[in-house]
Design an enzyme around this catalytic site. Structure first.
Site, PDB file in Angstrom:
ATOM      1  N   THR A  12       0.848  -1.176   0.000  1.00 38.22           N
ATOM      2  CA  THR A  12       0.000   0.000   0.000  1.00 38.22           C
ATOM      3  C   THR A  12       0.886   1.229   0.000  1.00 38.22           C
ATOM      4  OG1 THR A  12      -1.856   0.983   1.150  1.00 38.22           O
ATOM      5  CG2 THR A  12      -0.085   0.146   2.521  1.00 38.22           C
ATOM      6  N   LYS A  44      -5.791   1.328   6.792  1.00 36.57           N
ATOM      7  CA  LYS A  44      -4.408   1.046   7.171  1.00 36.57           C
ATOM      8  C   LYS A  44      -3.805   2.162   8.015  1.00 36.57           C
ATOM      9  CE  LYS A  44      -4.321  -1.143   2.756  1.00 36.57           C
ATOM     10  NZ  LYS A  44      -3.879  -0.939   1.401  1.00 36.57           N
ATOM     11  N   SER A 137       4.355   0.550  -1.494  1.00 35.20           N
ATOM     12  CA  SER A 137       4.636   0.435  -2.924  1.00 35.20           C
ATOM     13  C   SER A 137       4.669   1.786  -3.630  1.00 35.20           C
ATOM     14  CB  SER A 137       3.608  -0.480  -3.585  1.00 35.20           C
ATOM     15  OG  SER A 137       2.300  -0.009  -3.344  1.00 35.20           O
ATOM     16  N   ALA A 168      -1.342   7.471  -6.252  1.00 34.85           N
ATOM     17  CA  ALA A 168      -2.393   6.591  -6.774  1.00 34.85           C
ATOM     18  C   ALA A 168      -2.479   6.657  -8.297  1.00 34.85           C
ATOM     19  CB  ALA A 168      -3.743   6.952  -6.152  1.00 34.85           C
ATOM     20  N   CYS A 171       1.119   4.542  -9.153  1.00 40.56           N
ATOM     21  CA  CYS A 171       1.347   3.192  -8.622  1.00 40.56           C
ATOM     22  C   CYS A 171       0.076   2.353  -8.746  1.00 40.56           C
ATOM     23  CB  CYS A 171       1.786   3.270  -7.158  1.00 40.56           C
ATOM     24  SG  CYS A 171       2.016   1.655  -6.399  1.00 40.56           S
ATOM     25  N   THR A 174      -1.839   1.248  -5.472  1.00 31.93           N
ATOM     26  CA  THR A 174      -2.332   2.317  -4.598  1.00 31.93           C
ATOM     27  C   THR A 174      -3.607   2.884  -5.211  1.00 31.93           C
ATOM     28  OG1 THR A 174      -0.060   2.875  -3.957  1.00 31.93           O
ATOM     29  CG2 THR A 174      -1.730   4.549  -3.566  1.00 31.93           C
TER      30      THR A 174
END
Length: 185
Positions: A12, A44, A137, A168, A171, A174
């Site tokens: 994440t 998270k 990530s 986001a 990646c 994400t």
């Protein structure tokens, strides 16, 4: 940390931004297995209140491992109320030396409003430069974006949200479904 040892599980992105007396921790909600998104709304980023002292923590890596570490961190904070750095160092020592904990694959960003720390399984407790920490990530994308935004007239939450959106967009592990927690210094 982008993968665990379980084949295909991907991490994440979590970011912590400290600016003008406020610290914000934001994380996306995506959990992926290989090329498949398993869940898009995972939380998270958590607020802990051991001993009445607020601490915000975000994690990347294996969820079960991260929850184990968060429980341990909470116990360390209860044993040393109001001393985040000491609790983080004690957790990192345990994580590094305990045979069971050594196998845990996660990273944490934690803050009490004054300190912003990254805790790793290698035994590191790092206070980042430039008042920004990012893991996972998309962590490097979010970190670069946030560093570029720090000089602008944005507050910590706006910087964290914009940096996470940029991560986001770049990646594939994400997403833009954010959990954001803020804490004052």
């Amino acid at each position: 940390m982008t993968e665990t040892s379980f084949p295909g599980w991907h991490g994440t992105t979590i970011i912590g931004v400290k600016k003008n007396g406020k610290v914000v921790v934001a994380g996306d909600g995506q959990v992926s297995l290989g090329q498949t998104v398993i869940k898009g709304t995972a939380r998270k980023v958590r607020r802990l209140t051991p001993g009445g002292h607020d601490v915000v923590a975000g994690f990347a890596g294996s969820t079960a491992d991260a929850f184990t570490l968060l429980e341990r961190l909470e116990a360390k904070l209860e044993a040393t109320p109001g001393q985040l750095q000491r609790a983080a160092v004690e957790l990192a020592k345990d994580w590094r030396t305990d045979k069971y904990l050594q196998k845990l694959e996660a990273m944490l960003i934690v803050t009490d409003g004054s300190l912003l720390l990254v805790i790793t399984g290698a035994g590191d407790v790092l206070e980042p430069e430039h008042d920004i920490a990012a893991i996972g990530s998309g962590g490097n994308f979010a970190l670069a974006a946030a560093r570029g935004l720090m000089e602008a007239d944005f507050d910590a939450e706006t910087i964290a949200r914009k940096a996470m959106q940029i991560a986001a967009d770049i990646c594939v592990y994400t997403n833009g479904n954010l959990t954001v927690e803020a804490i004052d210094a």
